[in-house]
Scaffold this active site. Structure first.
Site, short mmCIF file in Angstrom:
data_model
loop_
_atom_site.label_atom_id
_atom_site.label_comp_id
_atom_site.label_asym_id
_atom_site.label_seq_id
_atom_site.Cartn_x
_atom_site.Cartn_y
_atom_site.Cartn_z
N ALA A 33 0.84 -1.19 0.00
CA ALA A 33 0.00 0.00 0.00
C ALA A 33 0.88 1.24 0.00
CB ALA A 33 -0.89 0.02 1.23
N ASN A 34 0.27 2.38 -0.33
CA ASN A 34 0.92 3.68 -0.13
C ASN A 34 0.60 4.17 1.27
OD1 ASN A 34 1.01 3.39 -2.98
ND2 ASN A 34 1.13 5.61 -3.18
N ARG A 35 1.41 5.08 1.79
CA ARG A 35 1.08 5.76 3.03
C ARG A 35 0.00 6.80 2.75
NH1 ARG A 35 4.76 4.56 6.79
NH2 ARG A 35 6.87 4.21 6.05
#
Ligand code: CTP
Ligand code: CA
Length: 224
Positions: A33-35
């Protein structure tokens, strides 16, 4: 609040907002995932609703709760987010605040991957996810009148964001510097520039709620 909902400048306008990260499974217990806390996208949806818009809020698994008074569509992956956006169209405006994972794991496993004792890590293969913002920006039929993208950059913020706006074909890009030293990632403030055909507006560092309110006002100005 009731009066604002009835009488706001965005009354009768449908605006869709994407927000939060997407999660791309590796196996049933792991993902990449992205932050993204989802705080800025959530604040934007709340501000648009406060101006009377009919908001469809499409969110990945975020840290913050969705606002009230909007239609919430929860998704996990980029492909689910794209399907939800396609389903939500048509819209008068679309704001793409989500931090979409650029790649998904192509060889994701349906069952939990186990260490086999050899000390070797599994090889993940990646495939590029669809670019949801570019797809909507480049629609030949049924394109929203206003398409707003975000560009979170760590280097050459203005140059990268300007190039991104051209490449994707959106009307505005909201650019920000997310270098660790700015403390913006995960914080409650944001410092953005809004890049459009008319040039670049540099906004002061404000709370994410204030950035959202200012952006909602600007969107109302463009739609009315
Ligand atoms: N975006 C999207 N779908 C994707 C990737 C990005 O809709 N698959 C949207 C984001 O919501 C954001 C904008 O595109 O509004 C820019 O995202 P960003 O990650 O900065 O752009 P990318 O084209 O993915 O470029 P980069 O290689 O810098 O990550
Ligand atoms: Ca990206």
């Amino acid at each position: 609040v009731e009066a604002a909902l009835a009488d706001g400048p965005l009354k009768g306008k449908h605006v869709l907002v994407t927000s939060g990260p997407t999660h791309e499974p590796i196996d049933p217990v792991r993902y990449i995932a992205n932050r993204s806390s989802g705080a800025q996208g959530t604040a934007i949806a709340r501000s648009l609703a406060a101006l009377g818009a009919d908001v469809t809020f499409i969110t990945g698994p975020a840290d913050v709760s969705p606002p009230s008074g909007v239609k919430v569509v929860k998704v996990q992956t980029a492909r689910e987010m794209k399907d939800a956006v396609d389903t939500a169209l048509p819209a008068d405006a679309a704001v793409f605040a989500a931090a979409v994972a650029d790649w998904r794991v192509e060889n994701a496993s349906g069952s939990k991957m186990k260490k086999d004792g050899s000390g070797k890590a599994p090889a993940l293969e990646f495939a590029e996810n669809p670019d949801i913002l570019a797809g909507v920006s480049q629609l030949k039929k049924g394109r929203p009148k206003l398409v707003v993208g975000f560009a979170a950059e760590t280097d050459d913020v203005d140059a990268n964001a300007t190039a991104k706006r051209k490449r994707k074909g959106c009307d505005w890009i909201v650019a920000n510097d997310v270098s660790p030293e700015t403390g913006i990632m995960g914080g409650s403030e944001n410092a953005v520039s809004v890049i459009s055909d008319e040039g670049t507006e540099v906004w002061p560092r404000l709370s994410k709620d204030q950035v959202a309110a200012k952006l909602a006002e600007k969107i109302a100005g463009a739609l009315t």
